[in-house]
Every structure is written in structure tokens, then in C-alpha cells.
Design a protein around this motif. Structure first.
Motif, PDB file in Angstrom:
ATOM      1  N   GLN A  23       5.747 -22.080 -33.357  1.00  0.00           N
ATOM      2  CA  GLN A  23       6.839 -22.662 -32.692  1.00  0.00           C
ATOM      3  C   GLN A  23       6.685 -22.806 -31.429  1.00  0.00           C
ATOM      4  N   ASP A  24       5.428 -22.303 -30.731  1.00  0.00           N
ATOM      5  CA  ASP A  24       4.981 -22.441 -29.439  1.00  0.00           C
ATOM      6  C   ASP A  24       5.919 -21.335 -28.507  1.00  0.00           C
ATOM      7  N   VAL A  25       6.384 -20.089 -29.187  1.00  0.00           N
ATOM      8  CA  VAL A  25       6.957 -19.184 -28.693  1.00  0.00           C
ATOM      9  C   VAL A  25       6.178 -18.041 -28.558  1.00  0.00           C
ATOM     10  N   PRO A  26       6.112 -17.382 -27.475  1.00  0.00           N
ATOM     11  CA  PRO A  26       5.112 -16.337 -27.210  1.00  0.00           C
ATOM     12  C   PRO A  26       5.831 -14.986 -27.976  1.00  0.00           C
ATOM     13  N   ARG A  27       5.009 -14.352 -28.983  1.00  0.00           N
ATOM     14  CA  ARG A  27       5.486 -13.382 -29.434  1.00  0.00           C
ATOM     15  C   ARG A  27       4.824 -11.922 -29.157  1.00  0.00           C
ATOM     16  N   LEU A  28       5.261 -10.962 -29.009  1.00  0.00           N
ATOM     17  CA  LEU A  28       4.848  -9.611 -28.552  1.00  0.00           C
ATOM     18  C   LEU A  28       3.699  -9.445 -29.524  1.00  0.00           C
ATOM     19  N   SER A  29       2.446  -8.898 -28.856  1.00  0.00           N
ATOM     20  CA  SER A  29       1.449  -8.363 -29.826  1.00  0.00           C
ATOM     21  C   SER A  29       1.251  -6.602 -29.672  1.00  0.00           C
ATOM     22  N   GLY A  30       2.357  -6.216 -28.878  1.00  0.00           N
ATOM     23  CA  GLY A  30       2.483  -4.732 -28.746  1.00  0.00           C
ATOM     24  C   GLY A  30       3.429  -4.587 -27.981  1.00  0.00           C
ATOM     25  N   ALA A  31       4.206  -3.240 -28.272  1.00  0.00           N
ATOM     26  CA  ALA A  31       5.574  -3.033 -27.329  1.00  0.00           C
ATOM     27  C   ALA A  31       5.284  -2.977 -25.752  1.00  0.00           C
ATOM     28  N   PRO A  32       6.119  -3.395 -24.980  1.00  0.00           N
ATOM     29  CA  PRO A  32       6.076  -3.259 -23.765  1.00  0.00           C
ATOM     30  C   PRO A  32       5.758  -1.914 -23.110  1.00  0.00           C
ATOM     31  N   ARG A  33       4.879  -1.583 -22.070  1.00  0.00           N
ATOM     32  CA  ARG A  33       4.591  -0.333 -21.620  1.00  0.00           C
ATOM     33  C   ARG A  33       4.691  -0.211 -20.265  1.00  0.00           C
ATOM     34  N   CYS A  34       4.766   1.071 -19.875  1.00  0.00           N
ATOM     35  CA  CYS A  34       4.412   1.333 -18.289  1.00  0.00           C
ATOM     36  C   CYS A  34       3.208   2.413 -17.997  1.00  0.00           C
ATOM     37  N   ASP A  35       2.241   1.795 -17.529  1.00  0.00           N
ATOM     38  CA  ASP A  35       1.106   2.412 -17.385  1.00  0.00           C
ATOM     39  C   ASP A  35       0.455   2.285 -15.880  1.00  0.00           C
ATOM     40  N   ALA A  36      -0.347   3.369 -15.661  1.00  0.00           N
ATOM     41  CA  ALA A  36      -1.071   3.042 -14.209  1.00  0.00           C
ATOM     42  C   ALA A  36      -1.917   1.628 -14.230  1.00  0.00           C
ATOM     43  N   PRO A  37      -2.200   0.939 -13.207  1.00  0.00           N
ATOM     44  CA  PRO A  37      -2.831  -0.560 -13.516  1.00  0.00           C
ATOM     45  C   PRO A  37      -4.101  -0.163 -13.808  1.00  0.00           C
ATOM     46  N   GLU A  38      -4.841   0.809 -13.793  1.00  0.00           N
ATOM     47  CA  GLU A  38      -6.251   0.919 -14.136  1.00  0.00           C
ATOM     48  C   GLU A  38      -6.514   1.460 -15.331  1.00  0.00           C
ATOM     49  N   ASN A  39      -5.465   1.628 -16.102  1.00  0.00           N
ATOM     50  CA  ASN A  39      -5.452   2.018 -17.563  1.00  0.00           C
ATOM     51  C   ASN A  39      -5.011   0.932 -18.402  1.00  0.00           C
ATOM     52  N   ILE A  40      -4.912  -0.374 -17.957  1.00  0.00           N
ATOM     53  CA  ILE A  40      -4.530  -1.221 -18.673  1.00  0.00           C
ATOM     54  C   ILE A  40      -5.806  -1.864 -19.433  1.00  0.00           C
ATOM     55  N   GLU A  41      -5.874  -2.280 -20.747  1.00  0.00           N
ATOM     56  CA  GLU A  41      -7.016  -2.633 -21.310  1.00  0.00           C
ATOM     57  C   GLU A  41      -6.564  -3.812 -22.273  1.00  0.00           C
ATOM     58  N   LEU A  42      -7.350  -5.113 -22.426  1.00  0.00           N
ATOM     59  CA  LEU A  42      -7.105  -6.156 -23.284  1.00  0.00           C
ATOM     60  C   LEU A  42      -7.619  -6.152 -24.345  1.00  0.00           C
ATOM     61  N   PRO A  43      -6.896  -6.522 -25.743  1.00  0.00           N
ATOM     62  CA  PRO A  43      -7.763  -7.058 -26.688  1.00  0.00           C
ATOM     63  C   PRO A  43      -8.762  -7.975 -26.489  1.00  0.00           C
ATOM     64  N   GLU A  44      -9.714  -8.242 -27.590  1.00  0.00           N
ATOM     65  CA  GLU A  44     -10.686  -9.157 -27.403  1.00  0.00           C
ATOM     66  C   GLU A  44     -10.271 -10.523 -27.311  1.00  0.00           C
ATOM     67  N   GLY A  45     -10.949 -11.497 -26.594  1.00  0.00           N
ATOM     68  CA  GLY A  45     -10.518 -12.730 -26.394  1.00  0.00           C
ATOM     69  C   GLY A  45     -10.094 -13.194 -25.181  1.00  0.00           C
ATOM     70  N   ARG A  46      -9.858 -14.460 -24.618  1.00  0.00           N
ATOM     71  CA  ARG A  46      -9.301 -14.948 -23.551  1.00  0.00           C
ATOM     72  C   ARG A  46      -7.840 -14.986 -23.314  1.00  0.00           C
ATOM     73  N   TRP A  47      -7.450 -14.370 -22.076  1.00  0.00           N
ATOM     74  CA  TRP A  47      -6.045 -14.420 -21.719  1.00  0.00           C
ATOM     75  C   TRP A  47      -5.714 -14.934 -20.505  1.00  0.00           C
ATOM     76  N   THR A  48      -4.638 -15.330 -20.304  1.00  0.00           N
ATOM     77  CA  THR A  48      -3.825 -15.872 -19.163  1.00  0.00           C
ATOM     78  C   THR A  48      -3.028 -14.905 -18.524  1.00  0.00           C
TER      79      THR A  48
END
Length: 230
Positions: free
Chosen positions: A128-153
Motif C-alpha cells: 500500500q506504499d506505507v512504510p512499515r517498521l522492520s524493528g522497534a524504535p531504539r535509542c543508541d549511540a550513533p556509532e552503534n547503529i548498524e543496518l541490515p543488508e541492502g540499500r537504504w535512504t
């Protein structure tokens, strides 16, 4: 569908009125102005549309994560309007509203949480072209954020505040970065229509902000350790 939406999770607040797909909105600059402007601007929007709150289908608010004072304000105003008009409340994630602004299949949203941390979440658009969460929102230090495989915006203020720890470090997996966008009541209202249609409105007394930070206050030593100031 007629939805009134409030978004005050960051410095730039807004209110919006969605009526059958058309949106009227007003911006509020500066967190200090939110409390004195929200009700005035809501009244002005309803007057401009020739409506009363009782004619709405729902009231929505950006539930965060974000500034605690702003989240409590938006929730309280939404509850008050909904109780007075006998309406349900759409509790919409502010990161969700940010993700909706970017027409990309996979979106990383990250906003500055202060105290050396960022709020973040990843989204994948559905059929439906609606963004759906692929994981719960979190609060972390910026250097600890890791992305799943693939291309992201990427989207959100954290990429401007932490360019080295986020934008540059993740550059090889990012197709673009929109660090000037903030959550808006426009998208909160749009997402609320899906919630209303899906029977996901809450009774006003059950509406609550989304807090994802476990600890609000840090000691001086902890702030310094995270690159903050004493």
C-alpha cells in the motif's frame, strides 16, 4: 475521512487537518512556542474548514520518540479534544511520519536524542506504499547503529548532528540522505487514516507517548564519556 493531527516531538511543531485527502496545516517554530500556539492553530484550522471537532473521525498525535515536553503536550491536547468530541485517538510514531516523507522502498530514520544518542528505526514500504517498521524504535549511540543488508535512504536530524558517526560511516549502504526533514502533522494525519480504517484507534485515556530511552538523566561523567559537555 477527517483527521486532526498534532506533531510537537521536535523544535519544529505543526498541526494539520486532513479532510477527504486534502490537507490544511500550520507550522510552529521553536519548542517554547508549542504550548501557546497549538490550540490557537487548531482553532484556526477548524474555522478555515468550517468544521467543529465533533465532525472529525479521529484525533491523531505524533507520539515520538522525541522531546518529552512536546510529546506530553501533543498527547494531552489530543486526549482533551477526543474526550470532548467523543472520538478515538490515533497514536502515530513520529519516526513513522518522517519515513513517509521519503518515497524509497527502505528507509533509515534517525533523529537527534541529545545526551550523545539518537532515536532510530528502519522501515520497508508495503504493497500500500506505507512504510512499515522492520524493528522497534531504539535509542543508541550513533556509532552503534548498524543496518541490515541492502540499500537504504536516510532521513532525520541525526545525520546533520552526527555526520561522521552516521552519514559517512554508513555511506556505502545509503542511496541518499535527507538530514533537513522533520516529523510533520501532515504525515501523522495520513498515517492516522490507515489506523482509523483498520480499527486501530485508542480510547483517549489509553493514548500515551512513545518513550524508548531507558534513562533520561545522565551523570556528568556519563555525558563526558559520550562526547557531551559538563
Amino acid at each position: 475521512m477527517k483527521i486532526l493531527a498534532i506533531e510537537t516531538s521536535c523544535e519544529q511543531g505543526s498541526v494539520a487537518l486532513l479532510v477527504d485527502g486534502a490537507i490544511l496545516s500550520r507550522r510552529i517554530d521553536g519548542a517554547a512556542n508549542h504550548s501557546e500556539s497549538v490550540l490557537r492553530d487548531i482553532t484556526a484550522l477548524l474555522s478555515e474548514a468550517g468544521m467543529s471537532a465533533s465532525q472529525l473521525d479521529a484525533v491523531a498525535f505524533g507520539a515520538g520518540p522525541g522531546a518529552f515536553t512536546g510529546l506530553r503536550l501533543a498527547c494531552g491536547v489530543a486526549q482533551g479534544l477526543a474526550i470532548g468530541a467523543g472520538l478515538g485517538v490515533a497514536v502515530v510514531g513520529s519516526l513513522d511520519a518522517l519515513a513517509l516523507q521519503v518515497p524509497s522502498p527502505r528507509v533509515l530514520v534517525a533523529t537527534d536524542a541529545r545526551m550523545g544518542e539518537v532515536y532510530h528505526a528502519t522501515y520497508v514500504r508495503d504493497e500500500q506504499d506505507v512504510p512499515r517498521l522492520s524493528g522497534a524504535p531504539r535509542c543508541d549511540a550513533p556509532e552503534n547503529i548498524e543496518l541490515p543488508e541492502g540499500r537504504w535512504t536516510a532521513v532525520g536530524s541525526a545525520f546533520a548532528v552526527w555526520p561522521d558517526a552516521l552519514r559517512h560511516r554508513l555511506a556505502l549502504t545509503l542511496d541518499g540522505c535527507h538530514d533537513d526533514l522533520v516529523a510533520r502533522a501532515d504525515e501523522v494525519a495520513m498515517l492516522a487514516t490507515h489506523m482509523a480504517a483498520g480499527g486501530l484507534l485508542r480510547p483517549p485515556e489509553q493514548a500515551a507517548p512513545l518513550y524508548v530511552r531507558d534513562k533520561v538523566a545522565l551523570t556528568t561523567a556519563e555525558r563526558l564519556a559520550r562526547g557531551g559537555r559538563a
